[in-house]
Design an enzyme around this catalytic site. Structure first.
Site, PDB file in Angstrom:
ATOM      1  N   LYS A   1       0.835  -1.211   0.000  1.00 34.46           N
ATOM      2  CA  LYS A   1       0.000   0.000   0.000  1.00 34.46           C
ATOM      3  C   LYS A   1       0.863   1.251   0.000  1.00 34.46           C
ATOM      4  CE  LYS A   1      -4.168  -1.822   2.218  1.00 34.46           C
ATOM      5  NZ  LYS A   1      -4.971  -1.820   3.444  1.00 34.46           N
TER       6      LYS A   1
ATOM      7  N   LYS B   1      -4.377  -9.545  -7.646  1.00 29.49           N
ATOM      8  CA  LYS B   1      -5.590  -9.738  -6.860  1.00 29.49           C
ATOM      9  C   LYS B   1      -6.698  -8.779  -7.294  1.00 29.49           C
ATOM     10  CE  LYS B   1      -5.455  -8.111  -2.735  1.00 29.49           C
ATOM     11  NZ  LYS B   1      -4.931  -7.718  -1.414  1.00 29.49           N
TER      12      LYS B   1
ATOM     13  N   LYS C   1     -10.301  -3.351  -4.449  1.00 36.42           N
ATOM     14  CA  LYS C   1     -11.188  -2.185  -4.436  1.00 36.42           C
ATOM     15  C   LYS C   1     -10.507  -0.987  -5.052  1.00 36.42           C
ATOM     16  CE  LYS C   1     -13.618  -3.007  -0.053  1.00 36.42           C
ATOM     17  NZ  LYS C   1     -12.830  -3.381   1.130  1.00 36.42           N
TER      18      LYS C   1
END
Ligand code: TYM
Length: 342
Positions: free
Chosen positions: A111, A206, A209
């Site tokens: 992230k 993956k 969102k």
């Protein structure tokens, strides 16, 4: 009954990965365990987010839980920030967490790489401590999550053991503490299939969102034509039949797995059913299965959202129940850590 907790971040749209990796399984477990499912709004603010939207998407996420089949006569649903013990235990646990444990977290590395220096908050690093608080407050035994949360649950286990060792046992008894360990050490429950749903545009990353392209995911609330369009345009390969587990065909494996879980079939059944299909035929079959499965969820979602008074009362009741359990643990931790209690 053994306790089970889990949650989803409300920001970004909830997609098939969240559903197959987590929410769909919560529903299966709610008869067997004492379940609490939260909407982790405090986790959502660890990356830049829209303050104007947070409250709305929090409610929306609660409605999605219920639309997916979480039954409030069996399970409690609540908003993380409504139960203050989460923030408090997070602070106490922060002092028991070695910095090195946080630096090792894969999700933090991923992230923060994507976010860019200016957007890396302190809380993005300490995110797993808050997640540990969510779980340990309820003395949870099981935590049903997707594969990507495995390391966070491992972190939670180690932190629970560390606090039990540092402050529990005989030391805690001397301070007047009752019972054995301060925290139960929880276990991740990761489903055998659906634990890692991959992107529709790249079978090696993956479904997420935050991926910039909406084409890469099926959102739970996508209408029929959007689903059909996304599946039509999703990445495939040039082999002329379909199979699981070929490392050269990650997209094929992913789409067959999605089909398997959404139809509740076994892997063998799907392998047999689809082995002679070409991509065109399979895409139609998959689209129909997705629409059949998601449509009733979407209808229920609209019903729930049309009566937000009811939703508010569910969340109020959930928060009350959760706080009663959480406060007991929180008090124990203050006591075990030696605080002067009034
Ligand atoms: P979040 O909001 O990223 O994801 C919610 C759940 O969905 C699963 N998931 C997936 N499963 C399969 N395939 C995918 N592509 C996929 N993407 C996401 C996640 O594994 C998760 O189960 N930190 C957590 C939320 C959280 C939590 C907790 C969970 C906060 N406190 C306490 C359990 C217990 C998160 O960000 O999940």
């Amino acid at each position: 009954k053994k306790r089970m907790v889990s949650g989803v971040q409300p920001t970004g749209s909830i997609h098939l990965g969240n559903y197959l990796g987590a929410i769909k399984n919560w529903v299966l477990f709610q008869d067997m365990y004492d379940t609490l499912f939260f909407i982790v709004d405090l986790h959502s603010i660890t990356l830049p987010y829209d303050a104007q939207e947070l409250s709305r998407v929090t409610k929306k996420t609660a409605a999605i839980y219920m639309a997916c089949g979480v039954d409030t006569s069996k399970a409690s649903i609540f908003v993380q920030s409504h139960v203050r013990a989460h923030a408090e235990l997070y602070l106490l646990l922060s002092s028991a967490t070695p910095m090195g444990w946080l630096n090792r977290m894969i999700q933090f590395k991923e992230k923060s790489r994507k976010a860019g220096d200016e957007n890396i908050s302190v809380s993005l690093l300490t995110y797993p401590v808050l997640m540990a608080a969510d779980i340990l407050l309820y003395q949870s035994v099981f935590v049903p999550v997707g594969e990507d949360q495995k390391q966070h649950i491992e972190f939670t286990r180690e932190l629970a053991e560390r606090v039990n060792y540092l402050y529990g046992g005989r030391k805690w008894k001397k301070l007047g503490g009752k019972g054995g360990a301060i925290f139960k050490v929880p276990e991740a429950l990761i489903p055998p299939a659906g634990a890692r749903v991959m992107s529709l545009t790249d079978g090696l990353s993956k479904m997420s969102k935050s991926a910039p392209s909406d084409q890469s995911r099926i959102n739970l609330l996508d209408p029929k034509d959007v689903i059909s369009n996304k599946i039509k345009r999703c990445k495939t390969d040039s082999f002329s039949f379909l199979e699981f587990d070929n490392p050269e065909r990650p997209e094929c494996n992913n789409l067959l797995s999605i089909y398997q879980v959404i139809t509740n079939k076994t892997k063998q059944e799907v392998a047999l059913e689809c082995q002679d299909m070409n991509w065109g035929i399979f895409k139609n079959v998959l689209t129909d299965a997705l629409v059949d499965h998601l449509h009733p969820i979407q209808v229920r979602y609209e019903e729930i959202m049309s009566d937000t008074g009811y939703l508010d009362s569910v969340l109020a009741e959930g928060a009350r129940k959760a706080a009663d359990i959480a406060d007991v643990t929180l008090n124990n931790v203050y006591q075990a850590m030696g605080f002067f209690r009034r």
